[in-house]
Write a protein that holds these residues in place. Structure first.
Motif, PDB file in Angstrom:
ATOM      1  N   ILE A 144       1.179  -1.205  14.516  1.00  0.00           N
ATOM      2  CA  ILE A 144       1.000  -2.357  13.638  1.00  0.00           C
ATOM      3  C   ILE A 144       2.346  -2.951  13.215  1.00  0.00           C
ATOM      4  CG2 ILE A 144       0.022  -3.181  11.464  1.00  0.00           C
ATOM      5  CD1 ILE A 144      -2.055  -2.434  13.602  1.00  0.00           C
ATOM      6  N   TYR A 145       3.183  -2.135  12.610  1.00  0.00           N
ATOM      7  CA  TYR A 145       4.447  -2.671  12.091  1.00  0.00           C
ATOM      8  C   TYR A 145       5.554  -2.715  13.149  1.00  0.00           C
ATOM      9  CZ  TYR A 145       2.395  -2.200   7.421  1.00  0.00           C
ATOM     10  OH  TYR A 145       1.584  -2.315   6.322  1.00  0.00           O
ATOM     11  N   GLY A 146       5.607  -1.680  13.988  1.00  0.00           N
ATOM     12  CA  GLY A 146       6.672  -1.618  14.969  1.00  0.00           C
ATOM     13  C   GLY A 146       7.986  -1.128  14.405  1.00  0.00           C
ATOM     14  N   TRP A 147       7.937  -0.575  13.216  1.00  0.00           N
ATOM     15  CA  TRP A 147       9.137   0.011  12.611  1.00  0.00           C
ATOM     16  C   TRP A 147       8.697   1.084  11.619  1.00  0.00           C
ATOM     17  CZ3 TRP A 147      10.177  -1.007   7.237  1.00  0.00           C
ATOM     18  CH2 TRP A 147       9.318  -1.955   6.655  1.00  0.00           C
ATOM     19  N   ASP A 148       9.638   1.812  11.044  1.00  0.00           N
ATOM     20  CA  ASP A 148       9.333   2.966  10.196  1.00  0.00           C
ATOM     21  C   ASP A 148       8.917   2.514   8.796  1.00  0.00           C
ATOM     22  OD1 ASP A 148       8.968   5.613   9.636  1.00  0.00           O
ATOM     23  OD2 ASP A 148      11.080   6.005   9.131  1.00  0.00           O
ATOM     24  N   ALA A 149       7.767   1.864   8.732  1.00  0.00           N
ATOM     25  CA  ALA A 149       7.270   1.322   7.466  1.00  0.00           C
ATOM     26  C   ALA A 149       6.787   2.444   6.551  1.00  0.00           C
ATOM     27  CB  ALA A 149       6.122   0.350   7.745  1.00  0.00           C
ATOM     28  N   ASP A 150       6.750   2.131   5.267  1.00  0.00           N
ATOM     29  CA  ASP A 150       6.306   3.099   4.263  1.00  0.00           C
ATOM     30  C   ASP A 150       5.250   2.424   3.384  1.00  0.00           C
ATOM     31  OD1 ASP A 150       6.133   5.431   2.844  1.00  0.00           O
ATOM     32  OD2 ASP A 150       7.837   4.980   1.533  1.00  0.00           O
ATOM     33  N   PRO A 151       4.019   2.270   3.914  1.00  0.00           N
ATOM     34  CA  PRO A 151       2.979   1.544   3.173  1.00  0.00           C
ATOM     35  C   PRO A 151       2.557   2.309   1.920  1.00  0.00           C
ATOM     36  CG  PRO A 151       2.039   2.604   5.101  1.00  0.00           C
ATOM     37  CD  PRO A 151       3.525   2.765   5.210  1.00  0.00           C
ATOM     38  N   PRO A 152       2.051   1.607   0.898  1.00  0.00           N
ATOM     39  CA  PRO A 152       1.586   2.275  -0.323  1.00  0.00           C
ATOM     40  C   PRO A 152       0.453   3.261  -0.025  1.00  0.00           C
ATOM     41  CG  PRO A 152       1.779  -0.076  -0.666  1.00  0.00           C
ATOM     42  CD  PRO A 152       1.944   0.150   0.803  1.00  0.00           C
ATOM     43  N   ILE A 153       0.485   4.388  -0.717  1.00  0.00           N
ATOM     44  CA  ILE A 153      -0.515   5.434  -0.550  1.00  0.00           C
ATOM     45  C   ILE A 153      -1.051   5.815  -1.928  1.00  0.00           C
ATOM     46  CG2 ILE A 153      -0.917   7.833   0.148  1.00  0.00           C
ATOM     47  CD1 ILE A 153       1.286   7.445   2.258  1.00  0.00           C
ATOM     48  N   GLN A 154      -2.353   5.974  -2.014  1.00  0.00           N
ATOM     49  CA  GLN A 154      -2.990   6.386  -3.260  1.00  0.00           C
ATOM     50  C   GLN A 154      -3.873   7.598  -2.993  1.00  0.00           C
ATOM     51  OE1 GLN A 154      -6.029   3.719  -4.716  1.00  0.00           O
ATOM     52  NE2 GLN A 154      -5.741   4.363  -6.842  1.00  0.00           N
ATOM     53  N   ARG A 155      -3.657   8.672  -3.731  1.00  0.00           N
ATOM     54  CA  ARG A 155      -4.517   9.859  -3.614  1.00  0.00           C
ATOM     55  C   ARG A 155      -5.675   9.724  -4.596  1.00  0.00           C
ATOM     56  NH1 ARG A 155       0.277  11.693  -1.715  1.00  0.00           N
ATOM     57  NH2 ARG A 155       0.156  13.239  -0.019  1.00  0.00           N
ATOM     58  N   VAL A 156      -6.877  10.014  -4.108  1.00  0.00           N
ATOM     59  CA  VAL A 156      -8.073   9.854  -4.950  1.00  0.00           C
ATOM     60  C   VAL A 156      -8.904  11.127  -4.917  1.00  0.00           C
ATOM     61  CG1 VAL A 156      -8.195   7.353  -4.701  1.00  0.00           C
ATOM     62  CG2 VAL A 156      -9.345   8.804  -3.043  1.00  0.00           C
ATOM     63  N   THR A 157      -9.564  11.383  -6.036  1.00  0.00           N
ATOM     64  CA  THR A 157     -10.498  12.499  -6.152  1.00  0.00           C
ATOM     65  C   THR A 157     -11.876  11.940  -6.481  1.00  0.00           C
ATOM     66  OG1 THR A 157     -10.197  12.804  -8.537  1.00  0.00           O
ATOM     67  CG2 THR A 157      -8.591  13.901  -7.067  1.00  0.00           C
ATOM     68  N   ALA A 158     -12.820  12.832  -6.695  1.00  0.00           N
ATOM     69  CA  ALA A 158     -14.176  12.400  -7.045  1.00  0.00           C
ATOM     70  C   ALA A 158     -14.198  11.638  -8.366  1.00  0.00           C
ATOM     71  CB  ALA A 158     -15.103  13.611  -7.126  1.00  0.00           C
ATOM     72  N   PHE A 159     -13.182  11.818  -9.195  1.00  0.00           N
ATOM     73  CA  PHE A 159     -13.116  11.073 -10.451  1.00  0.00           C
ATOM     74  C   PHE A 159     -12.700   9.624 -10.225  1.00  0.00           C
ATOM     75  CE2 PHE A 159     -12.768  15.489 -11.701  1.00  0.00           C
ATOM     76  CZ  PHE A 159     -13.573  15.558 -12.824  1.00  0.00           C
ATOM     77  N   ASP A 160     -12.053   9.348  -9.096  1.00  0.00           N
ATOM     78  CA  ASP A 160     -11.570   8.004  -8.802  1.00  0.00           C
ATOM     79  C   ASP A 160     -12.413   7.261  -7.773  1.00  0.00           C
ATOM     80  OD1 ASP A 160      -9.114   8.626 -10.289  1.00  0.00           O
ATOM     81  OD2 ASP A 160      -8.623   9.877  -8.567  1.00  0.00           O
ATOM     82  N   ARG A 161     -13.061   8.003  -6.889  1.00  0.00           N
ATOM     83  CA  ARG A 161     -13.741   7.372  -5.766  1.00  0.00           C
ATOM     84  C   ARG A 161     -14.920   6.530  -6.229  1.00  0.00           C
ATOM     85  NH1 ARG A 161     -15.352  10.296  -0.586  1.00  0.00           N
ATOM     86  NH2 ARG A 161     -14.973   8.187   0.194  1.00  0.00           N
ATOM     87  N   PHE A 162     -15.208   5.499  -5.443  1.00  0.00           N
ATOM     88  CA  PHE A 162     -16.372   4.638  -5.614  1.00  0.00           C
ATOM     89  C   PHE A 162     -16.269   3.716  -6.827  1.00  0.00           C
ATOM     90  CE2 PHE A 162     -17.852   8.772  -3.864  1.00  0.00           C
ATOM     91  CZ  PHE A 162     -17.950   8.364  -2.549  1.00  0.00           C
ATOM     92  N   LYS A 163     -15.092   3.645  -7.446  1.00  0.00           N
ATOM     93  CA  LYS A 163     -14.901   2.669  -8.513  1.00  0.00           C
ATOM     94  C   LYS A 163     -14.709   1.285  -7.907  1.00  0.00           C
ATOM     95  CE  LYS A 163     -12.719   5.482 -12.118  1.00  0.00           C
ATOM     96  NZ  LYS A 163     -13.412   4.940 -13.291  1.00  0.00           N
ATOM     97  N   GLY A 164     -14.821   0.286  -8.742  1.00  0.00           N
ATOM     98  CA  GLY A 164     -14.504  -1.070  -8.313  1.00  0.00           C
ATOM     99  C   GLY A 164     -15.619  -1.677  -7.486  1.00  0.00           C
ATOM    100  N   ARG A 165     -15.259  -2.715  -6.758  1.00  0.00           N
ATOM    101  CA  ARG A 165     -16.250  -3.435  -5.972  1.00  0.00           C
ATOM    102  C   ARG A 165     -16.737  -2.589  -4.821  1.00  0.00           C
ATOM    103  NH1 ARG A 165     -13.555  -8.845  -4.258  1.00  0.00           N
ATOM    104  NH2 ARG A 165     -15.562  -9.079  -3.192  1.00  0.00           N
ATOM    105  N   ARG A 166     -17.953  -2.858  -4.386  1.00  0.00           N
ATOM    106  CA  ARG A 166     -18.541  -2.135  -3.276  1.00  0.00           C
ATOM    107  C   ARG A 166     -17.786  -2.442  -2.006  1.00  0.00           C
ATOM    108  NH1 ARG A 166     -24.463  -2.930  -0.883  1.00  0.00           N
ATOM    109  NH2 ARG A 166     -23.853  -5.048  -1.179  1.00  0.00           N
TER     110      ARG A 166
END
Length: 324
Positions: free
Chosen positions: A302-324
């Motif tokens: 995708i990037y073609g270089w050593d990109a460092d995209p944002p990462i978010q760790r989620v647990t069952a307390f965080d999952r399924f929040k927000g829009r469907r």
């Protein structure tokens, strides 16, 4: 007068030829009972018998050995947008379970209707059977809901990505809880099921029920989760509970090239427009152990270089929040 059930009688020629022990001991001329009729039909190999789901009773004293509390939840709503549509019915079943994912006893049941601020749309009435006349003056009993939700270690919905946003908009008591999705967090295909809709799961488990009312659907899901399938001795709920205990990661492919969006979609990425609090980007949620492979894909394809995209760790307390 001869009835159709007389075909099962020992006076009837076809039945005299059978070797079923239960038929030989039945008095001549008597009709078979329900269990015997089921055995007869199944023995032909030409029939599949579906049994009606029966609701489990509330246990007066829950059995020891099941220290954890779960709640199965279902909602009926006026539309698909949790930011403007409303809950018109909620169903909750509280139950006990243990760390091995074994289900104990039902500890509480609640089902309640709520009058929305607008008339219920006609398509929702057709789907749920809930009419405007049924909800006039109705309000969900929040003390009853709180009594089940507050002690819960896990809330289960068959489409948690849909139900959780509605529930959290409705009341903050749902926000701090661990959630699990019985639709997406169980590998139903590997367990021999042909679909993930609740109706498919119920029928393939050998049952039928009257669907699209909240408490009925909750009881149906409870029975399906309590089963195991094939050679797998682990219950469906055990797989779900174990999945809920694992953290996952979300990777946001910010600033990815527009002409590669189809490649991201093929890979399972979804688009976020930023309105739900996520970065405005294509994103994917994966198991934590798959993170390095996914980053390698992004950097090389995708990037073609050593990109460092944002990462978010989620647990069952965080999952399924927000829009469907």
């Amino acid at each position: 007068m001869t009835s159709q059930l007389d075909m099962f009688s020992e006076n009837a020629q076809p039945v005299r030829k059978t070797s079923a022990p239960s038929l030989r001991t039945r008095p001549a001329g008597s009709a078979p009972d329900e269990a015997e009729m089921v055995r007869i039909l199944q023995a032909t190999g030409r029939y599949q018998i579906l049994r009606k789901l029966e609701a489990r009773p509330i246990a007066a004293i829950p059995r020891p050995g099941y220290p954890l509390q779960g709640v199965i939840l279902d909602t009926e709503i006026t539309g698909l947008d949790a930011r403007k549509d409303e809950i018109i019915e909620i169903g909750l079943i509280g139950f006990t379970f243990n760390e091995q994912g074994e289900i104990g006893d039902v500890t509480g049941i609640y089902g309640g209707l709520q009058q929305p601020s607008i008339p219920i749309p006609a398509d929702v009435i057709r789907l749920t059977g809930i009419t405007n006349a049924m909800v006039v003056g109705q309000m969900i009993d929040m003390p009853a809901v709180r009594a089940l939700i507050e002690p819960a270690d896990l809330i289960i919905a068959h489409n948690a990505g849909f139900d959780r946003p509605f529930c959290e908009t409705f009341s903050s008591i749902f926000a701090g809880k661990a959630w699990a999705c019985s639709n997406s967090e169980i590998d139903w295909s590997a367990r021999g099921y042909e679909g993930t809709k609740l109706g498919y799961l119920i029928n393939q488990s050998g049952y039928f029920h009257v669907g699209h009312r909240a408490v009925d659907d909750c009881f149906a899901l409870l029975e399906v989760l309590a089963l195991s399938q094939g050679d797998n001795a682990q219950t469906h709920f055990a797989e779900l509970y174990q999945a809920s205990q694992r953290s996952r990661v979300r990777i946001f492919a910010e600033n990815s090239p527009f002409d590669l969006k189809d490649r991201l979609k093929e890979r399972g990425y979804r688009w976020s427009d930023g309105s739900d609090g996520r970065p405005k980007s294509w994103w994917i949620e994966i198991a934590e152990e798959a993170m390095e492979d996914e980053l390698r894909f992004l950097r090389t394809e995708i990037y073609g270089w050593d990109a460092d995209p944002p990462i978010q760790r989620v647990t069952a307390f965080d999952r399924f929040k927000g829009r469907r």
